[in-house]
Design a protein around this motif. Structure first.
Motif, PDB file in Angstrom:
ATOM      1  N   ASN A 139     -24.239  92.773  -6.026  1.00 53.96           N
ATOM      2  CA  ASN A 139     -24.995  93.230  -4.853  1.00 53.96           C
ATOM      3  C   ASN A 139     -25.101  92.174  -3.764  1.00 53.96           C
ATOM      4  O   ASN A 139     -25.047  92.510  -2.577  1.00 53.96           O
TER       5      ASN A 139
ATOM      6  N   SER B  42     -32.071 100.964  -9.670  1.00 52.67           N
ATOM      7  CA  SER B  42     -31.693 101.279  -8.294  1.00 52.67           C
ATOM      8  C   SER B  42     -32.928 101.678  -7.484  1.00 52.67           C
ATOM      9  O   SER B  42     -33.027 101.339  -6.302  1.00 52.67           O
TER      10      SER B  42
ATOM     11  N   THR C 299     -27.888 103.850  -3.423  1.00 50.15           N
ATOM     12  CA  THR C 299     -27.915 102.664  -4.280  1.00 50.15           C
ATOM     13  C   THR C 299     -27.382 102.993  -5.673  1.00 50.15           C
ATOM     14  O   THR C 299     -26.624 102.209  -6.263  1.00 50.15           O
TER      15      THR C 299
ATOM     16  N   ASN D 207     -24.166 101.280  -7.395  1.00 56.02           N
ATOM     17  CA  ASN D 207     -24.377 100.448  -8.576  1.00 56.02           C
ATOM     18  C   ASN D 207     -23.866 101.018  -9.887  1.00 56.02           C
ATOM     19  O   ASN D 207     -23.545 100.249 -10.798  1.00 56.02           O
TER      20      ASN D 207
END
Length: 170
Positions: free
Chosen positions: A27, A110, A136, A140
């Motif tokens: 990230n 998330s 997200t 992810n």
């Protein structure tokens, strides 16, 4: 695998921080735009690891908390529905438990990251949280799945095995 509560605690801490470290590197690298460079993520610099380390310190605590509250139990329930330890291969059952835990923990973490980094620290309006959360998760989930299956879980099992190998058998 853990045989006592203390061993379970240590196993959980290793796994939580192994997942947090990998996900934070991913990230942070995206946040810094390395995925947009020619060469993609292979152009990362050591600054990514420094920043990821500091975020992983507290994100690992969130992973540990939520995996103990519901992630591990729901992952075990998923595995119980899809494999029978008495009939199926033990490794297959372990993979099913990992997959079930990822399916719960990725949306959970998330949501934590969306609230913390986008709403609280980023100033996004709370009404945008559902869209931010879905985005997200989409970003992810592939990384969480493959990182867990091929890096964090094997590392955790190896380190745990080294720490708690049966010394009386030798």
């Amino acid at each position: 695998m853990p045989k006592t509560k203390t061993q379970g605690l240590i196993f959980g801490l290793i796994m939580s921080y192994a997942m947090a470290c990998g996900m934070e590197v991913y990230n942070i690298a995206i946040k810094l735009g390395f995925h947009l460079n020619p060469g993609g993520l292979s152009t990362m610099t050591s600054a990514v690891f420094r920043d990821a380390f500091f975020e992983a310190l507290y994100m690992g605590a969130f992973v540990f908390l939520f995996s103990n509250l519901w992630g591990n139990r729901l992952g075990a329930a998923f595995a119980a529905r899809h494999c029978d330890p008495a009939r199926d291969n033990r490794y297959f059952c372990r993979l099913m438990r990992q997959a079930g835990t990822i399916a719960v923990m990725c949306p959970t973490m998330s949501l934590v990251a969306s609230i913390l980094f986008n709403v609280i620290l980023g100033g996004a309006p709370i009404v945008q949280l559902p869209a931010i959360w879905v985005g997200t998760i989409l970003k992810n989930f592939p990384m969480a799945f493959f990182w867990n299956m091929f890096a964090a879980a094997p590392f955790t099992h190896l380190l745990f095995g080294l720490l708690f190998r049966d010394r009386t058998a030798a």
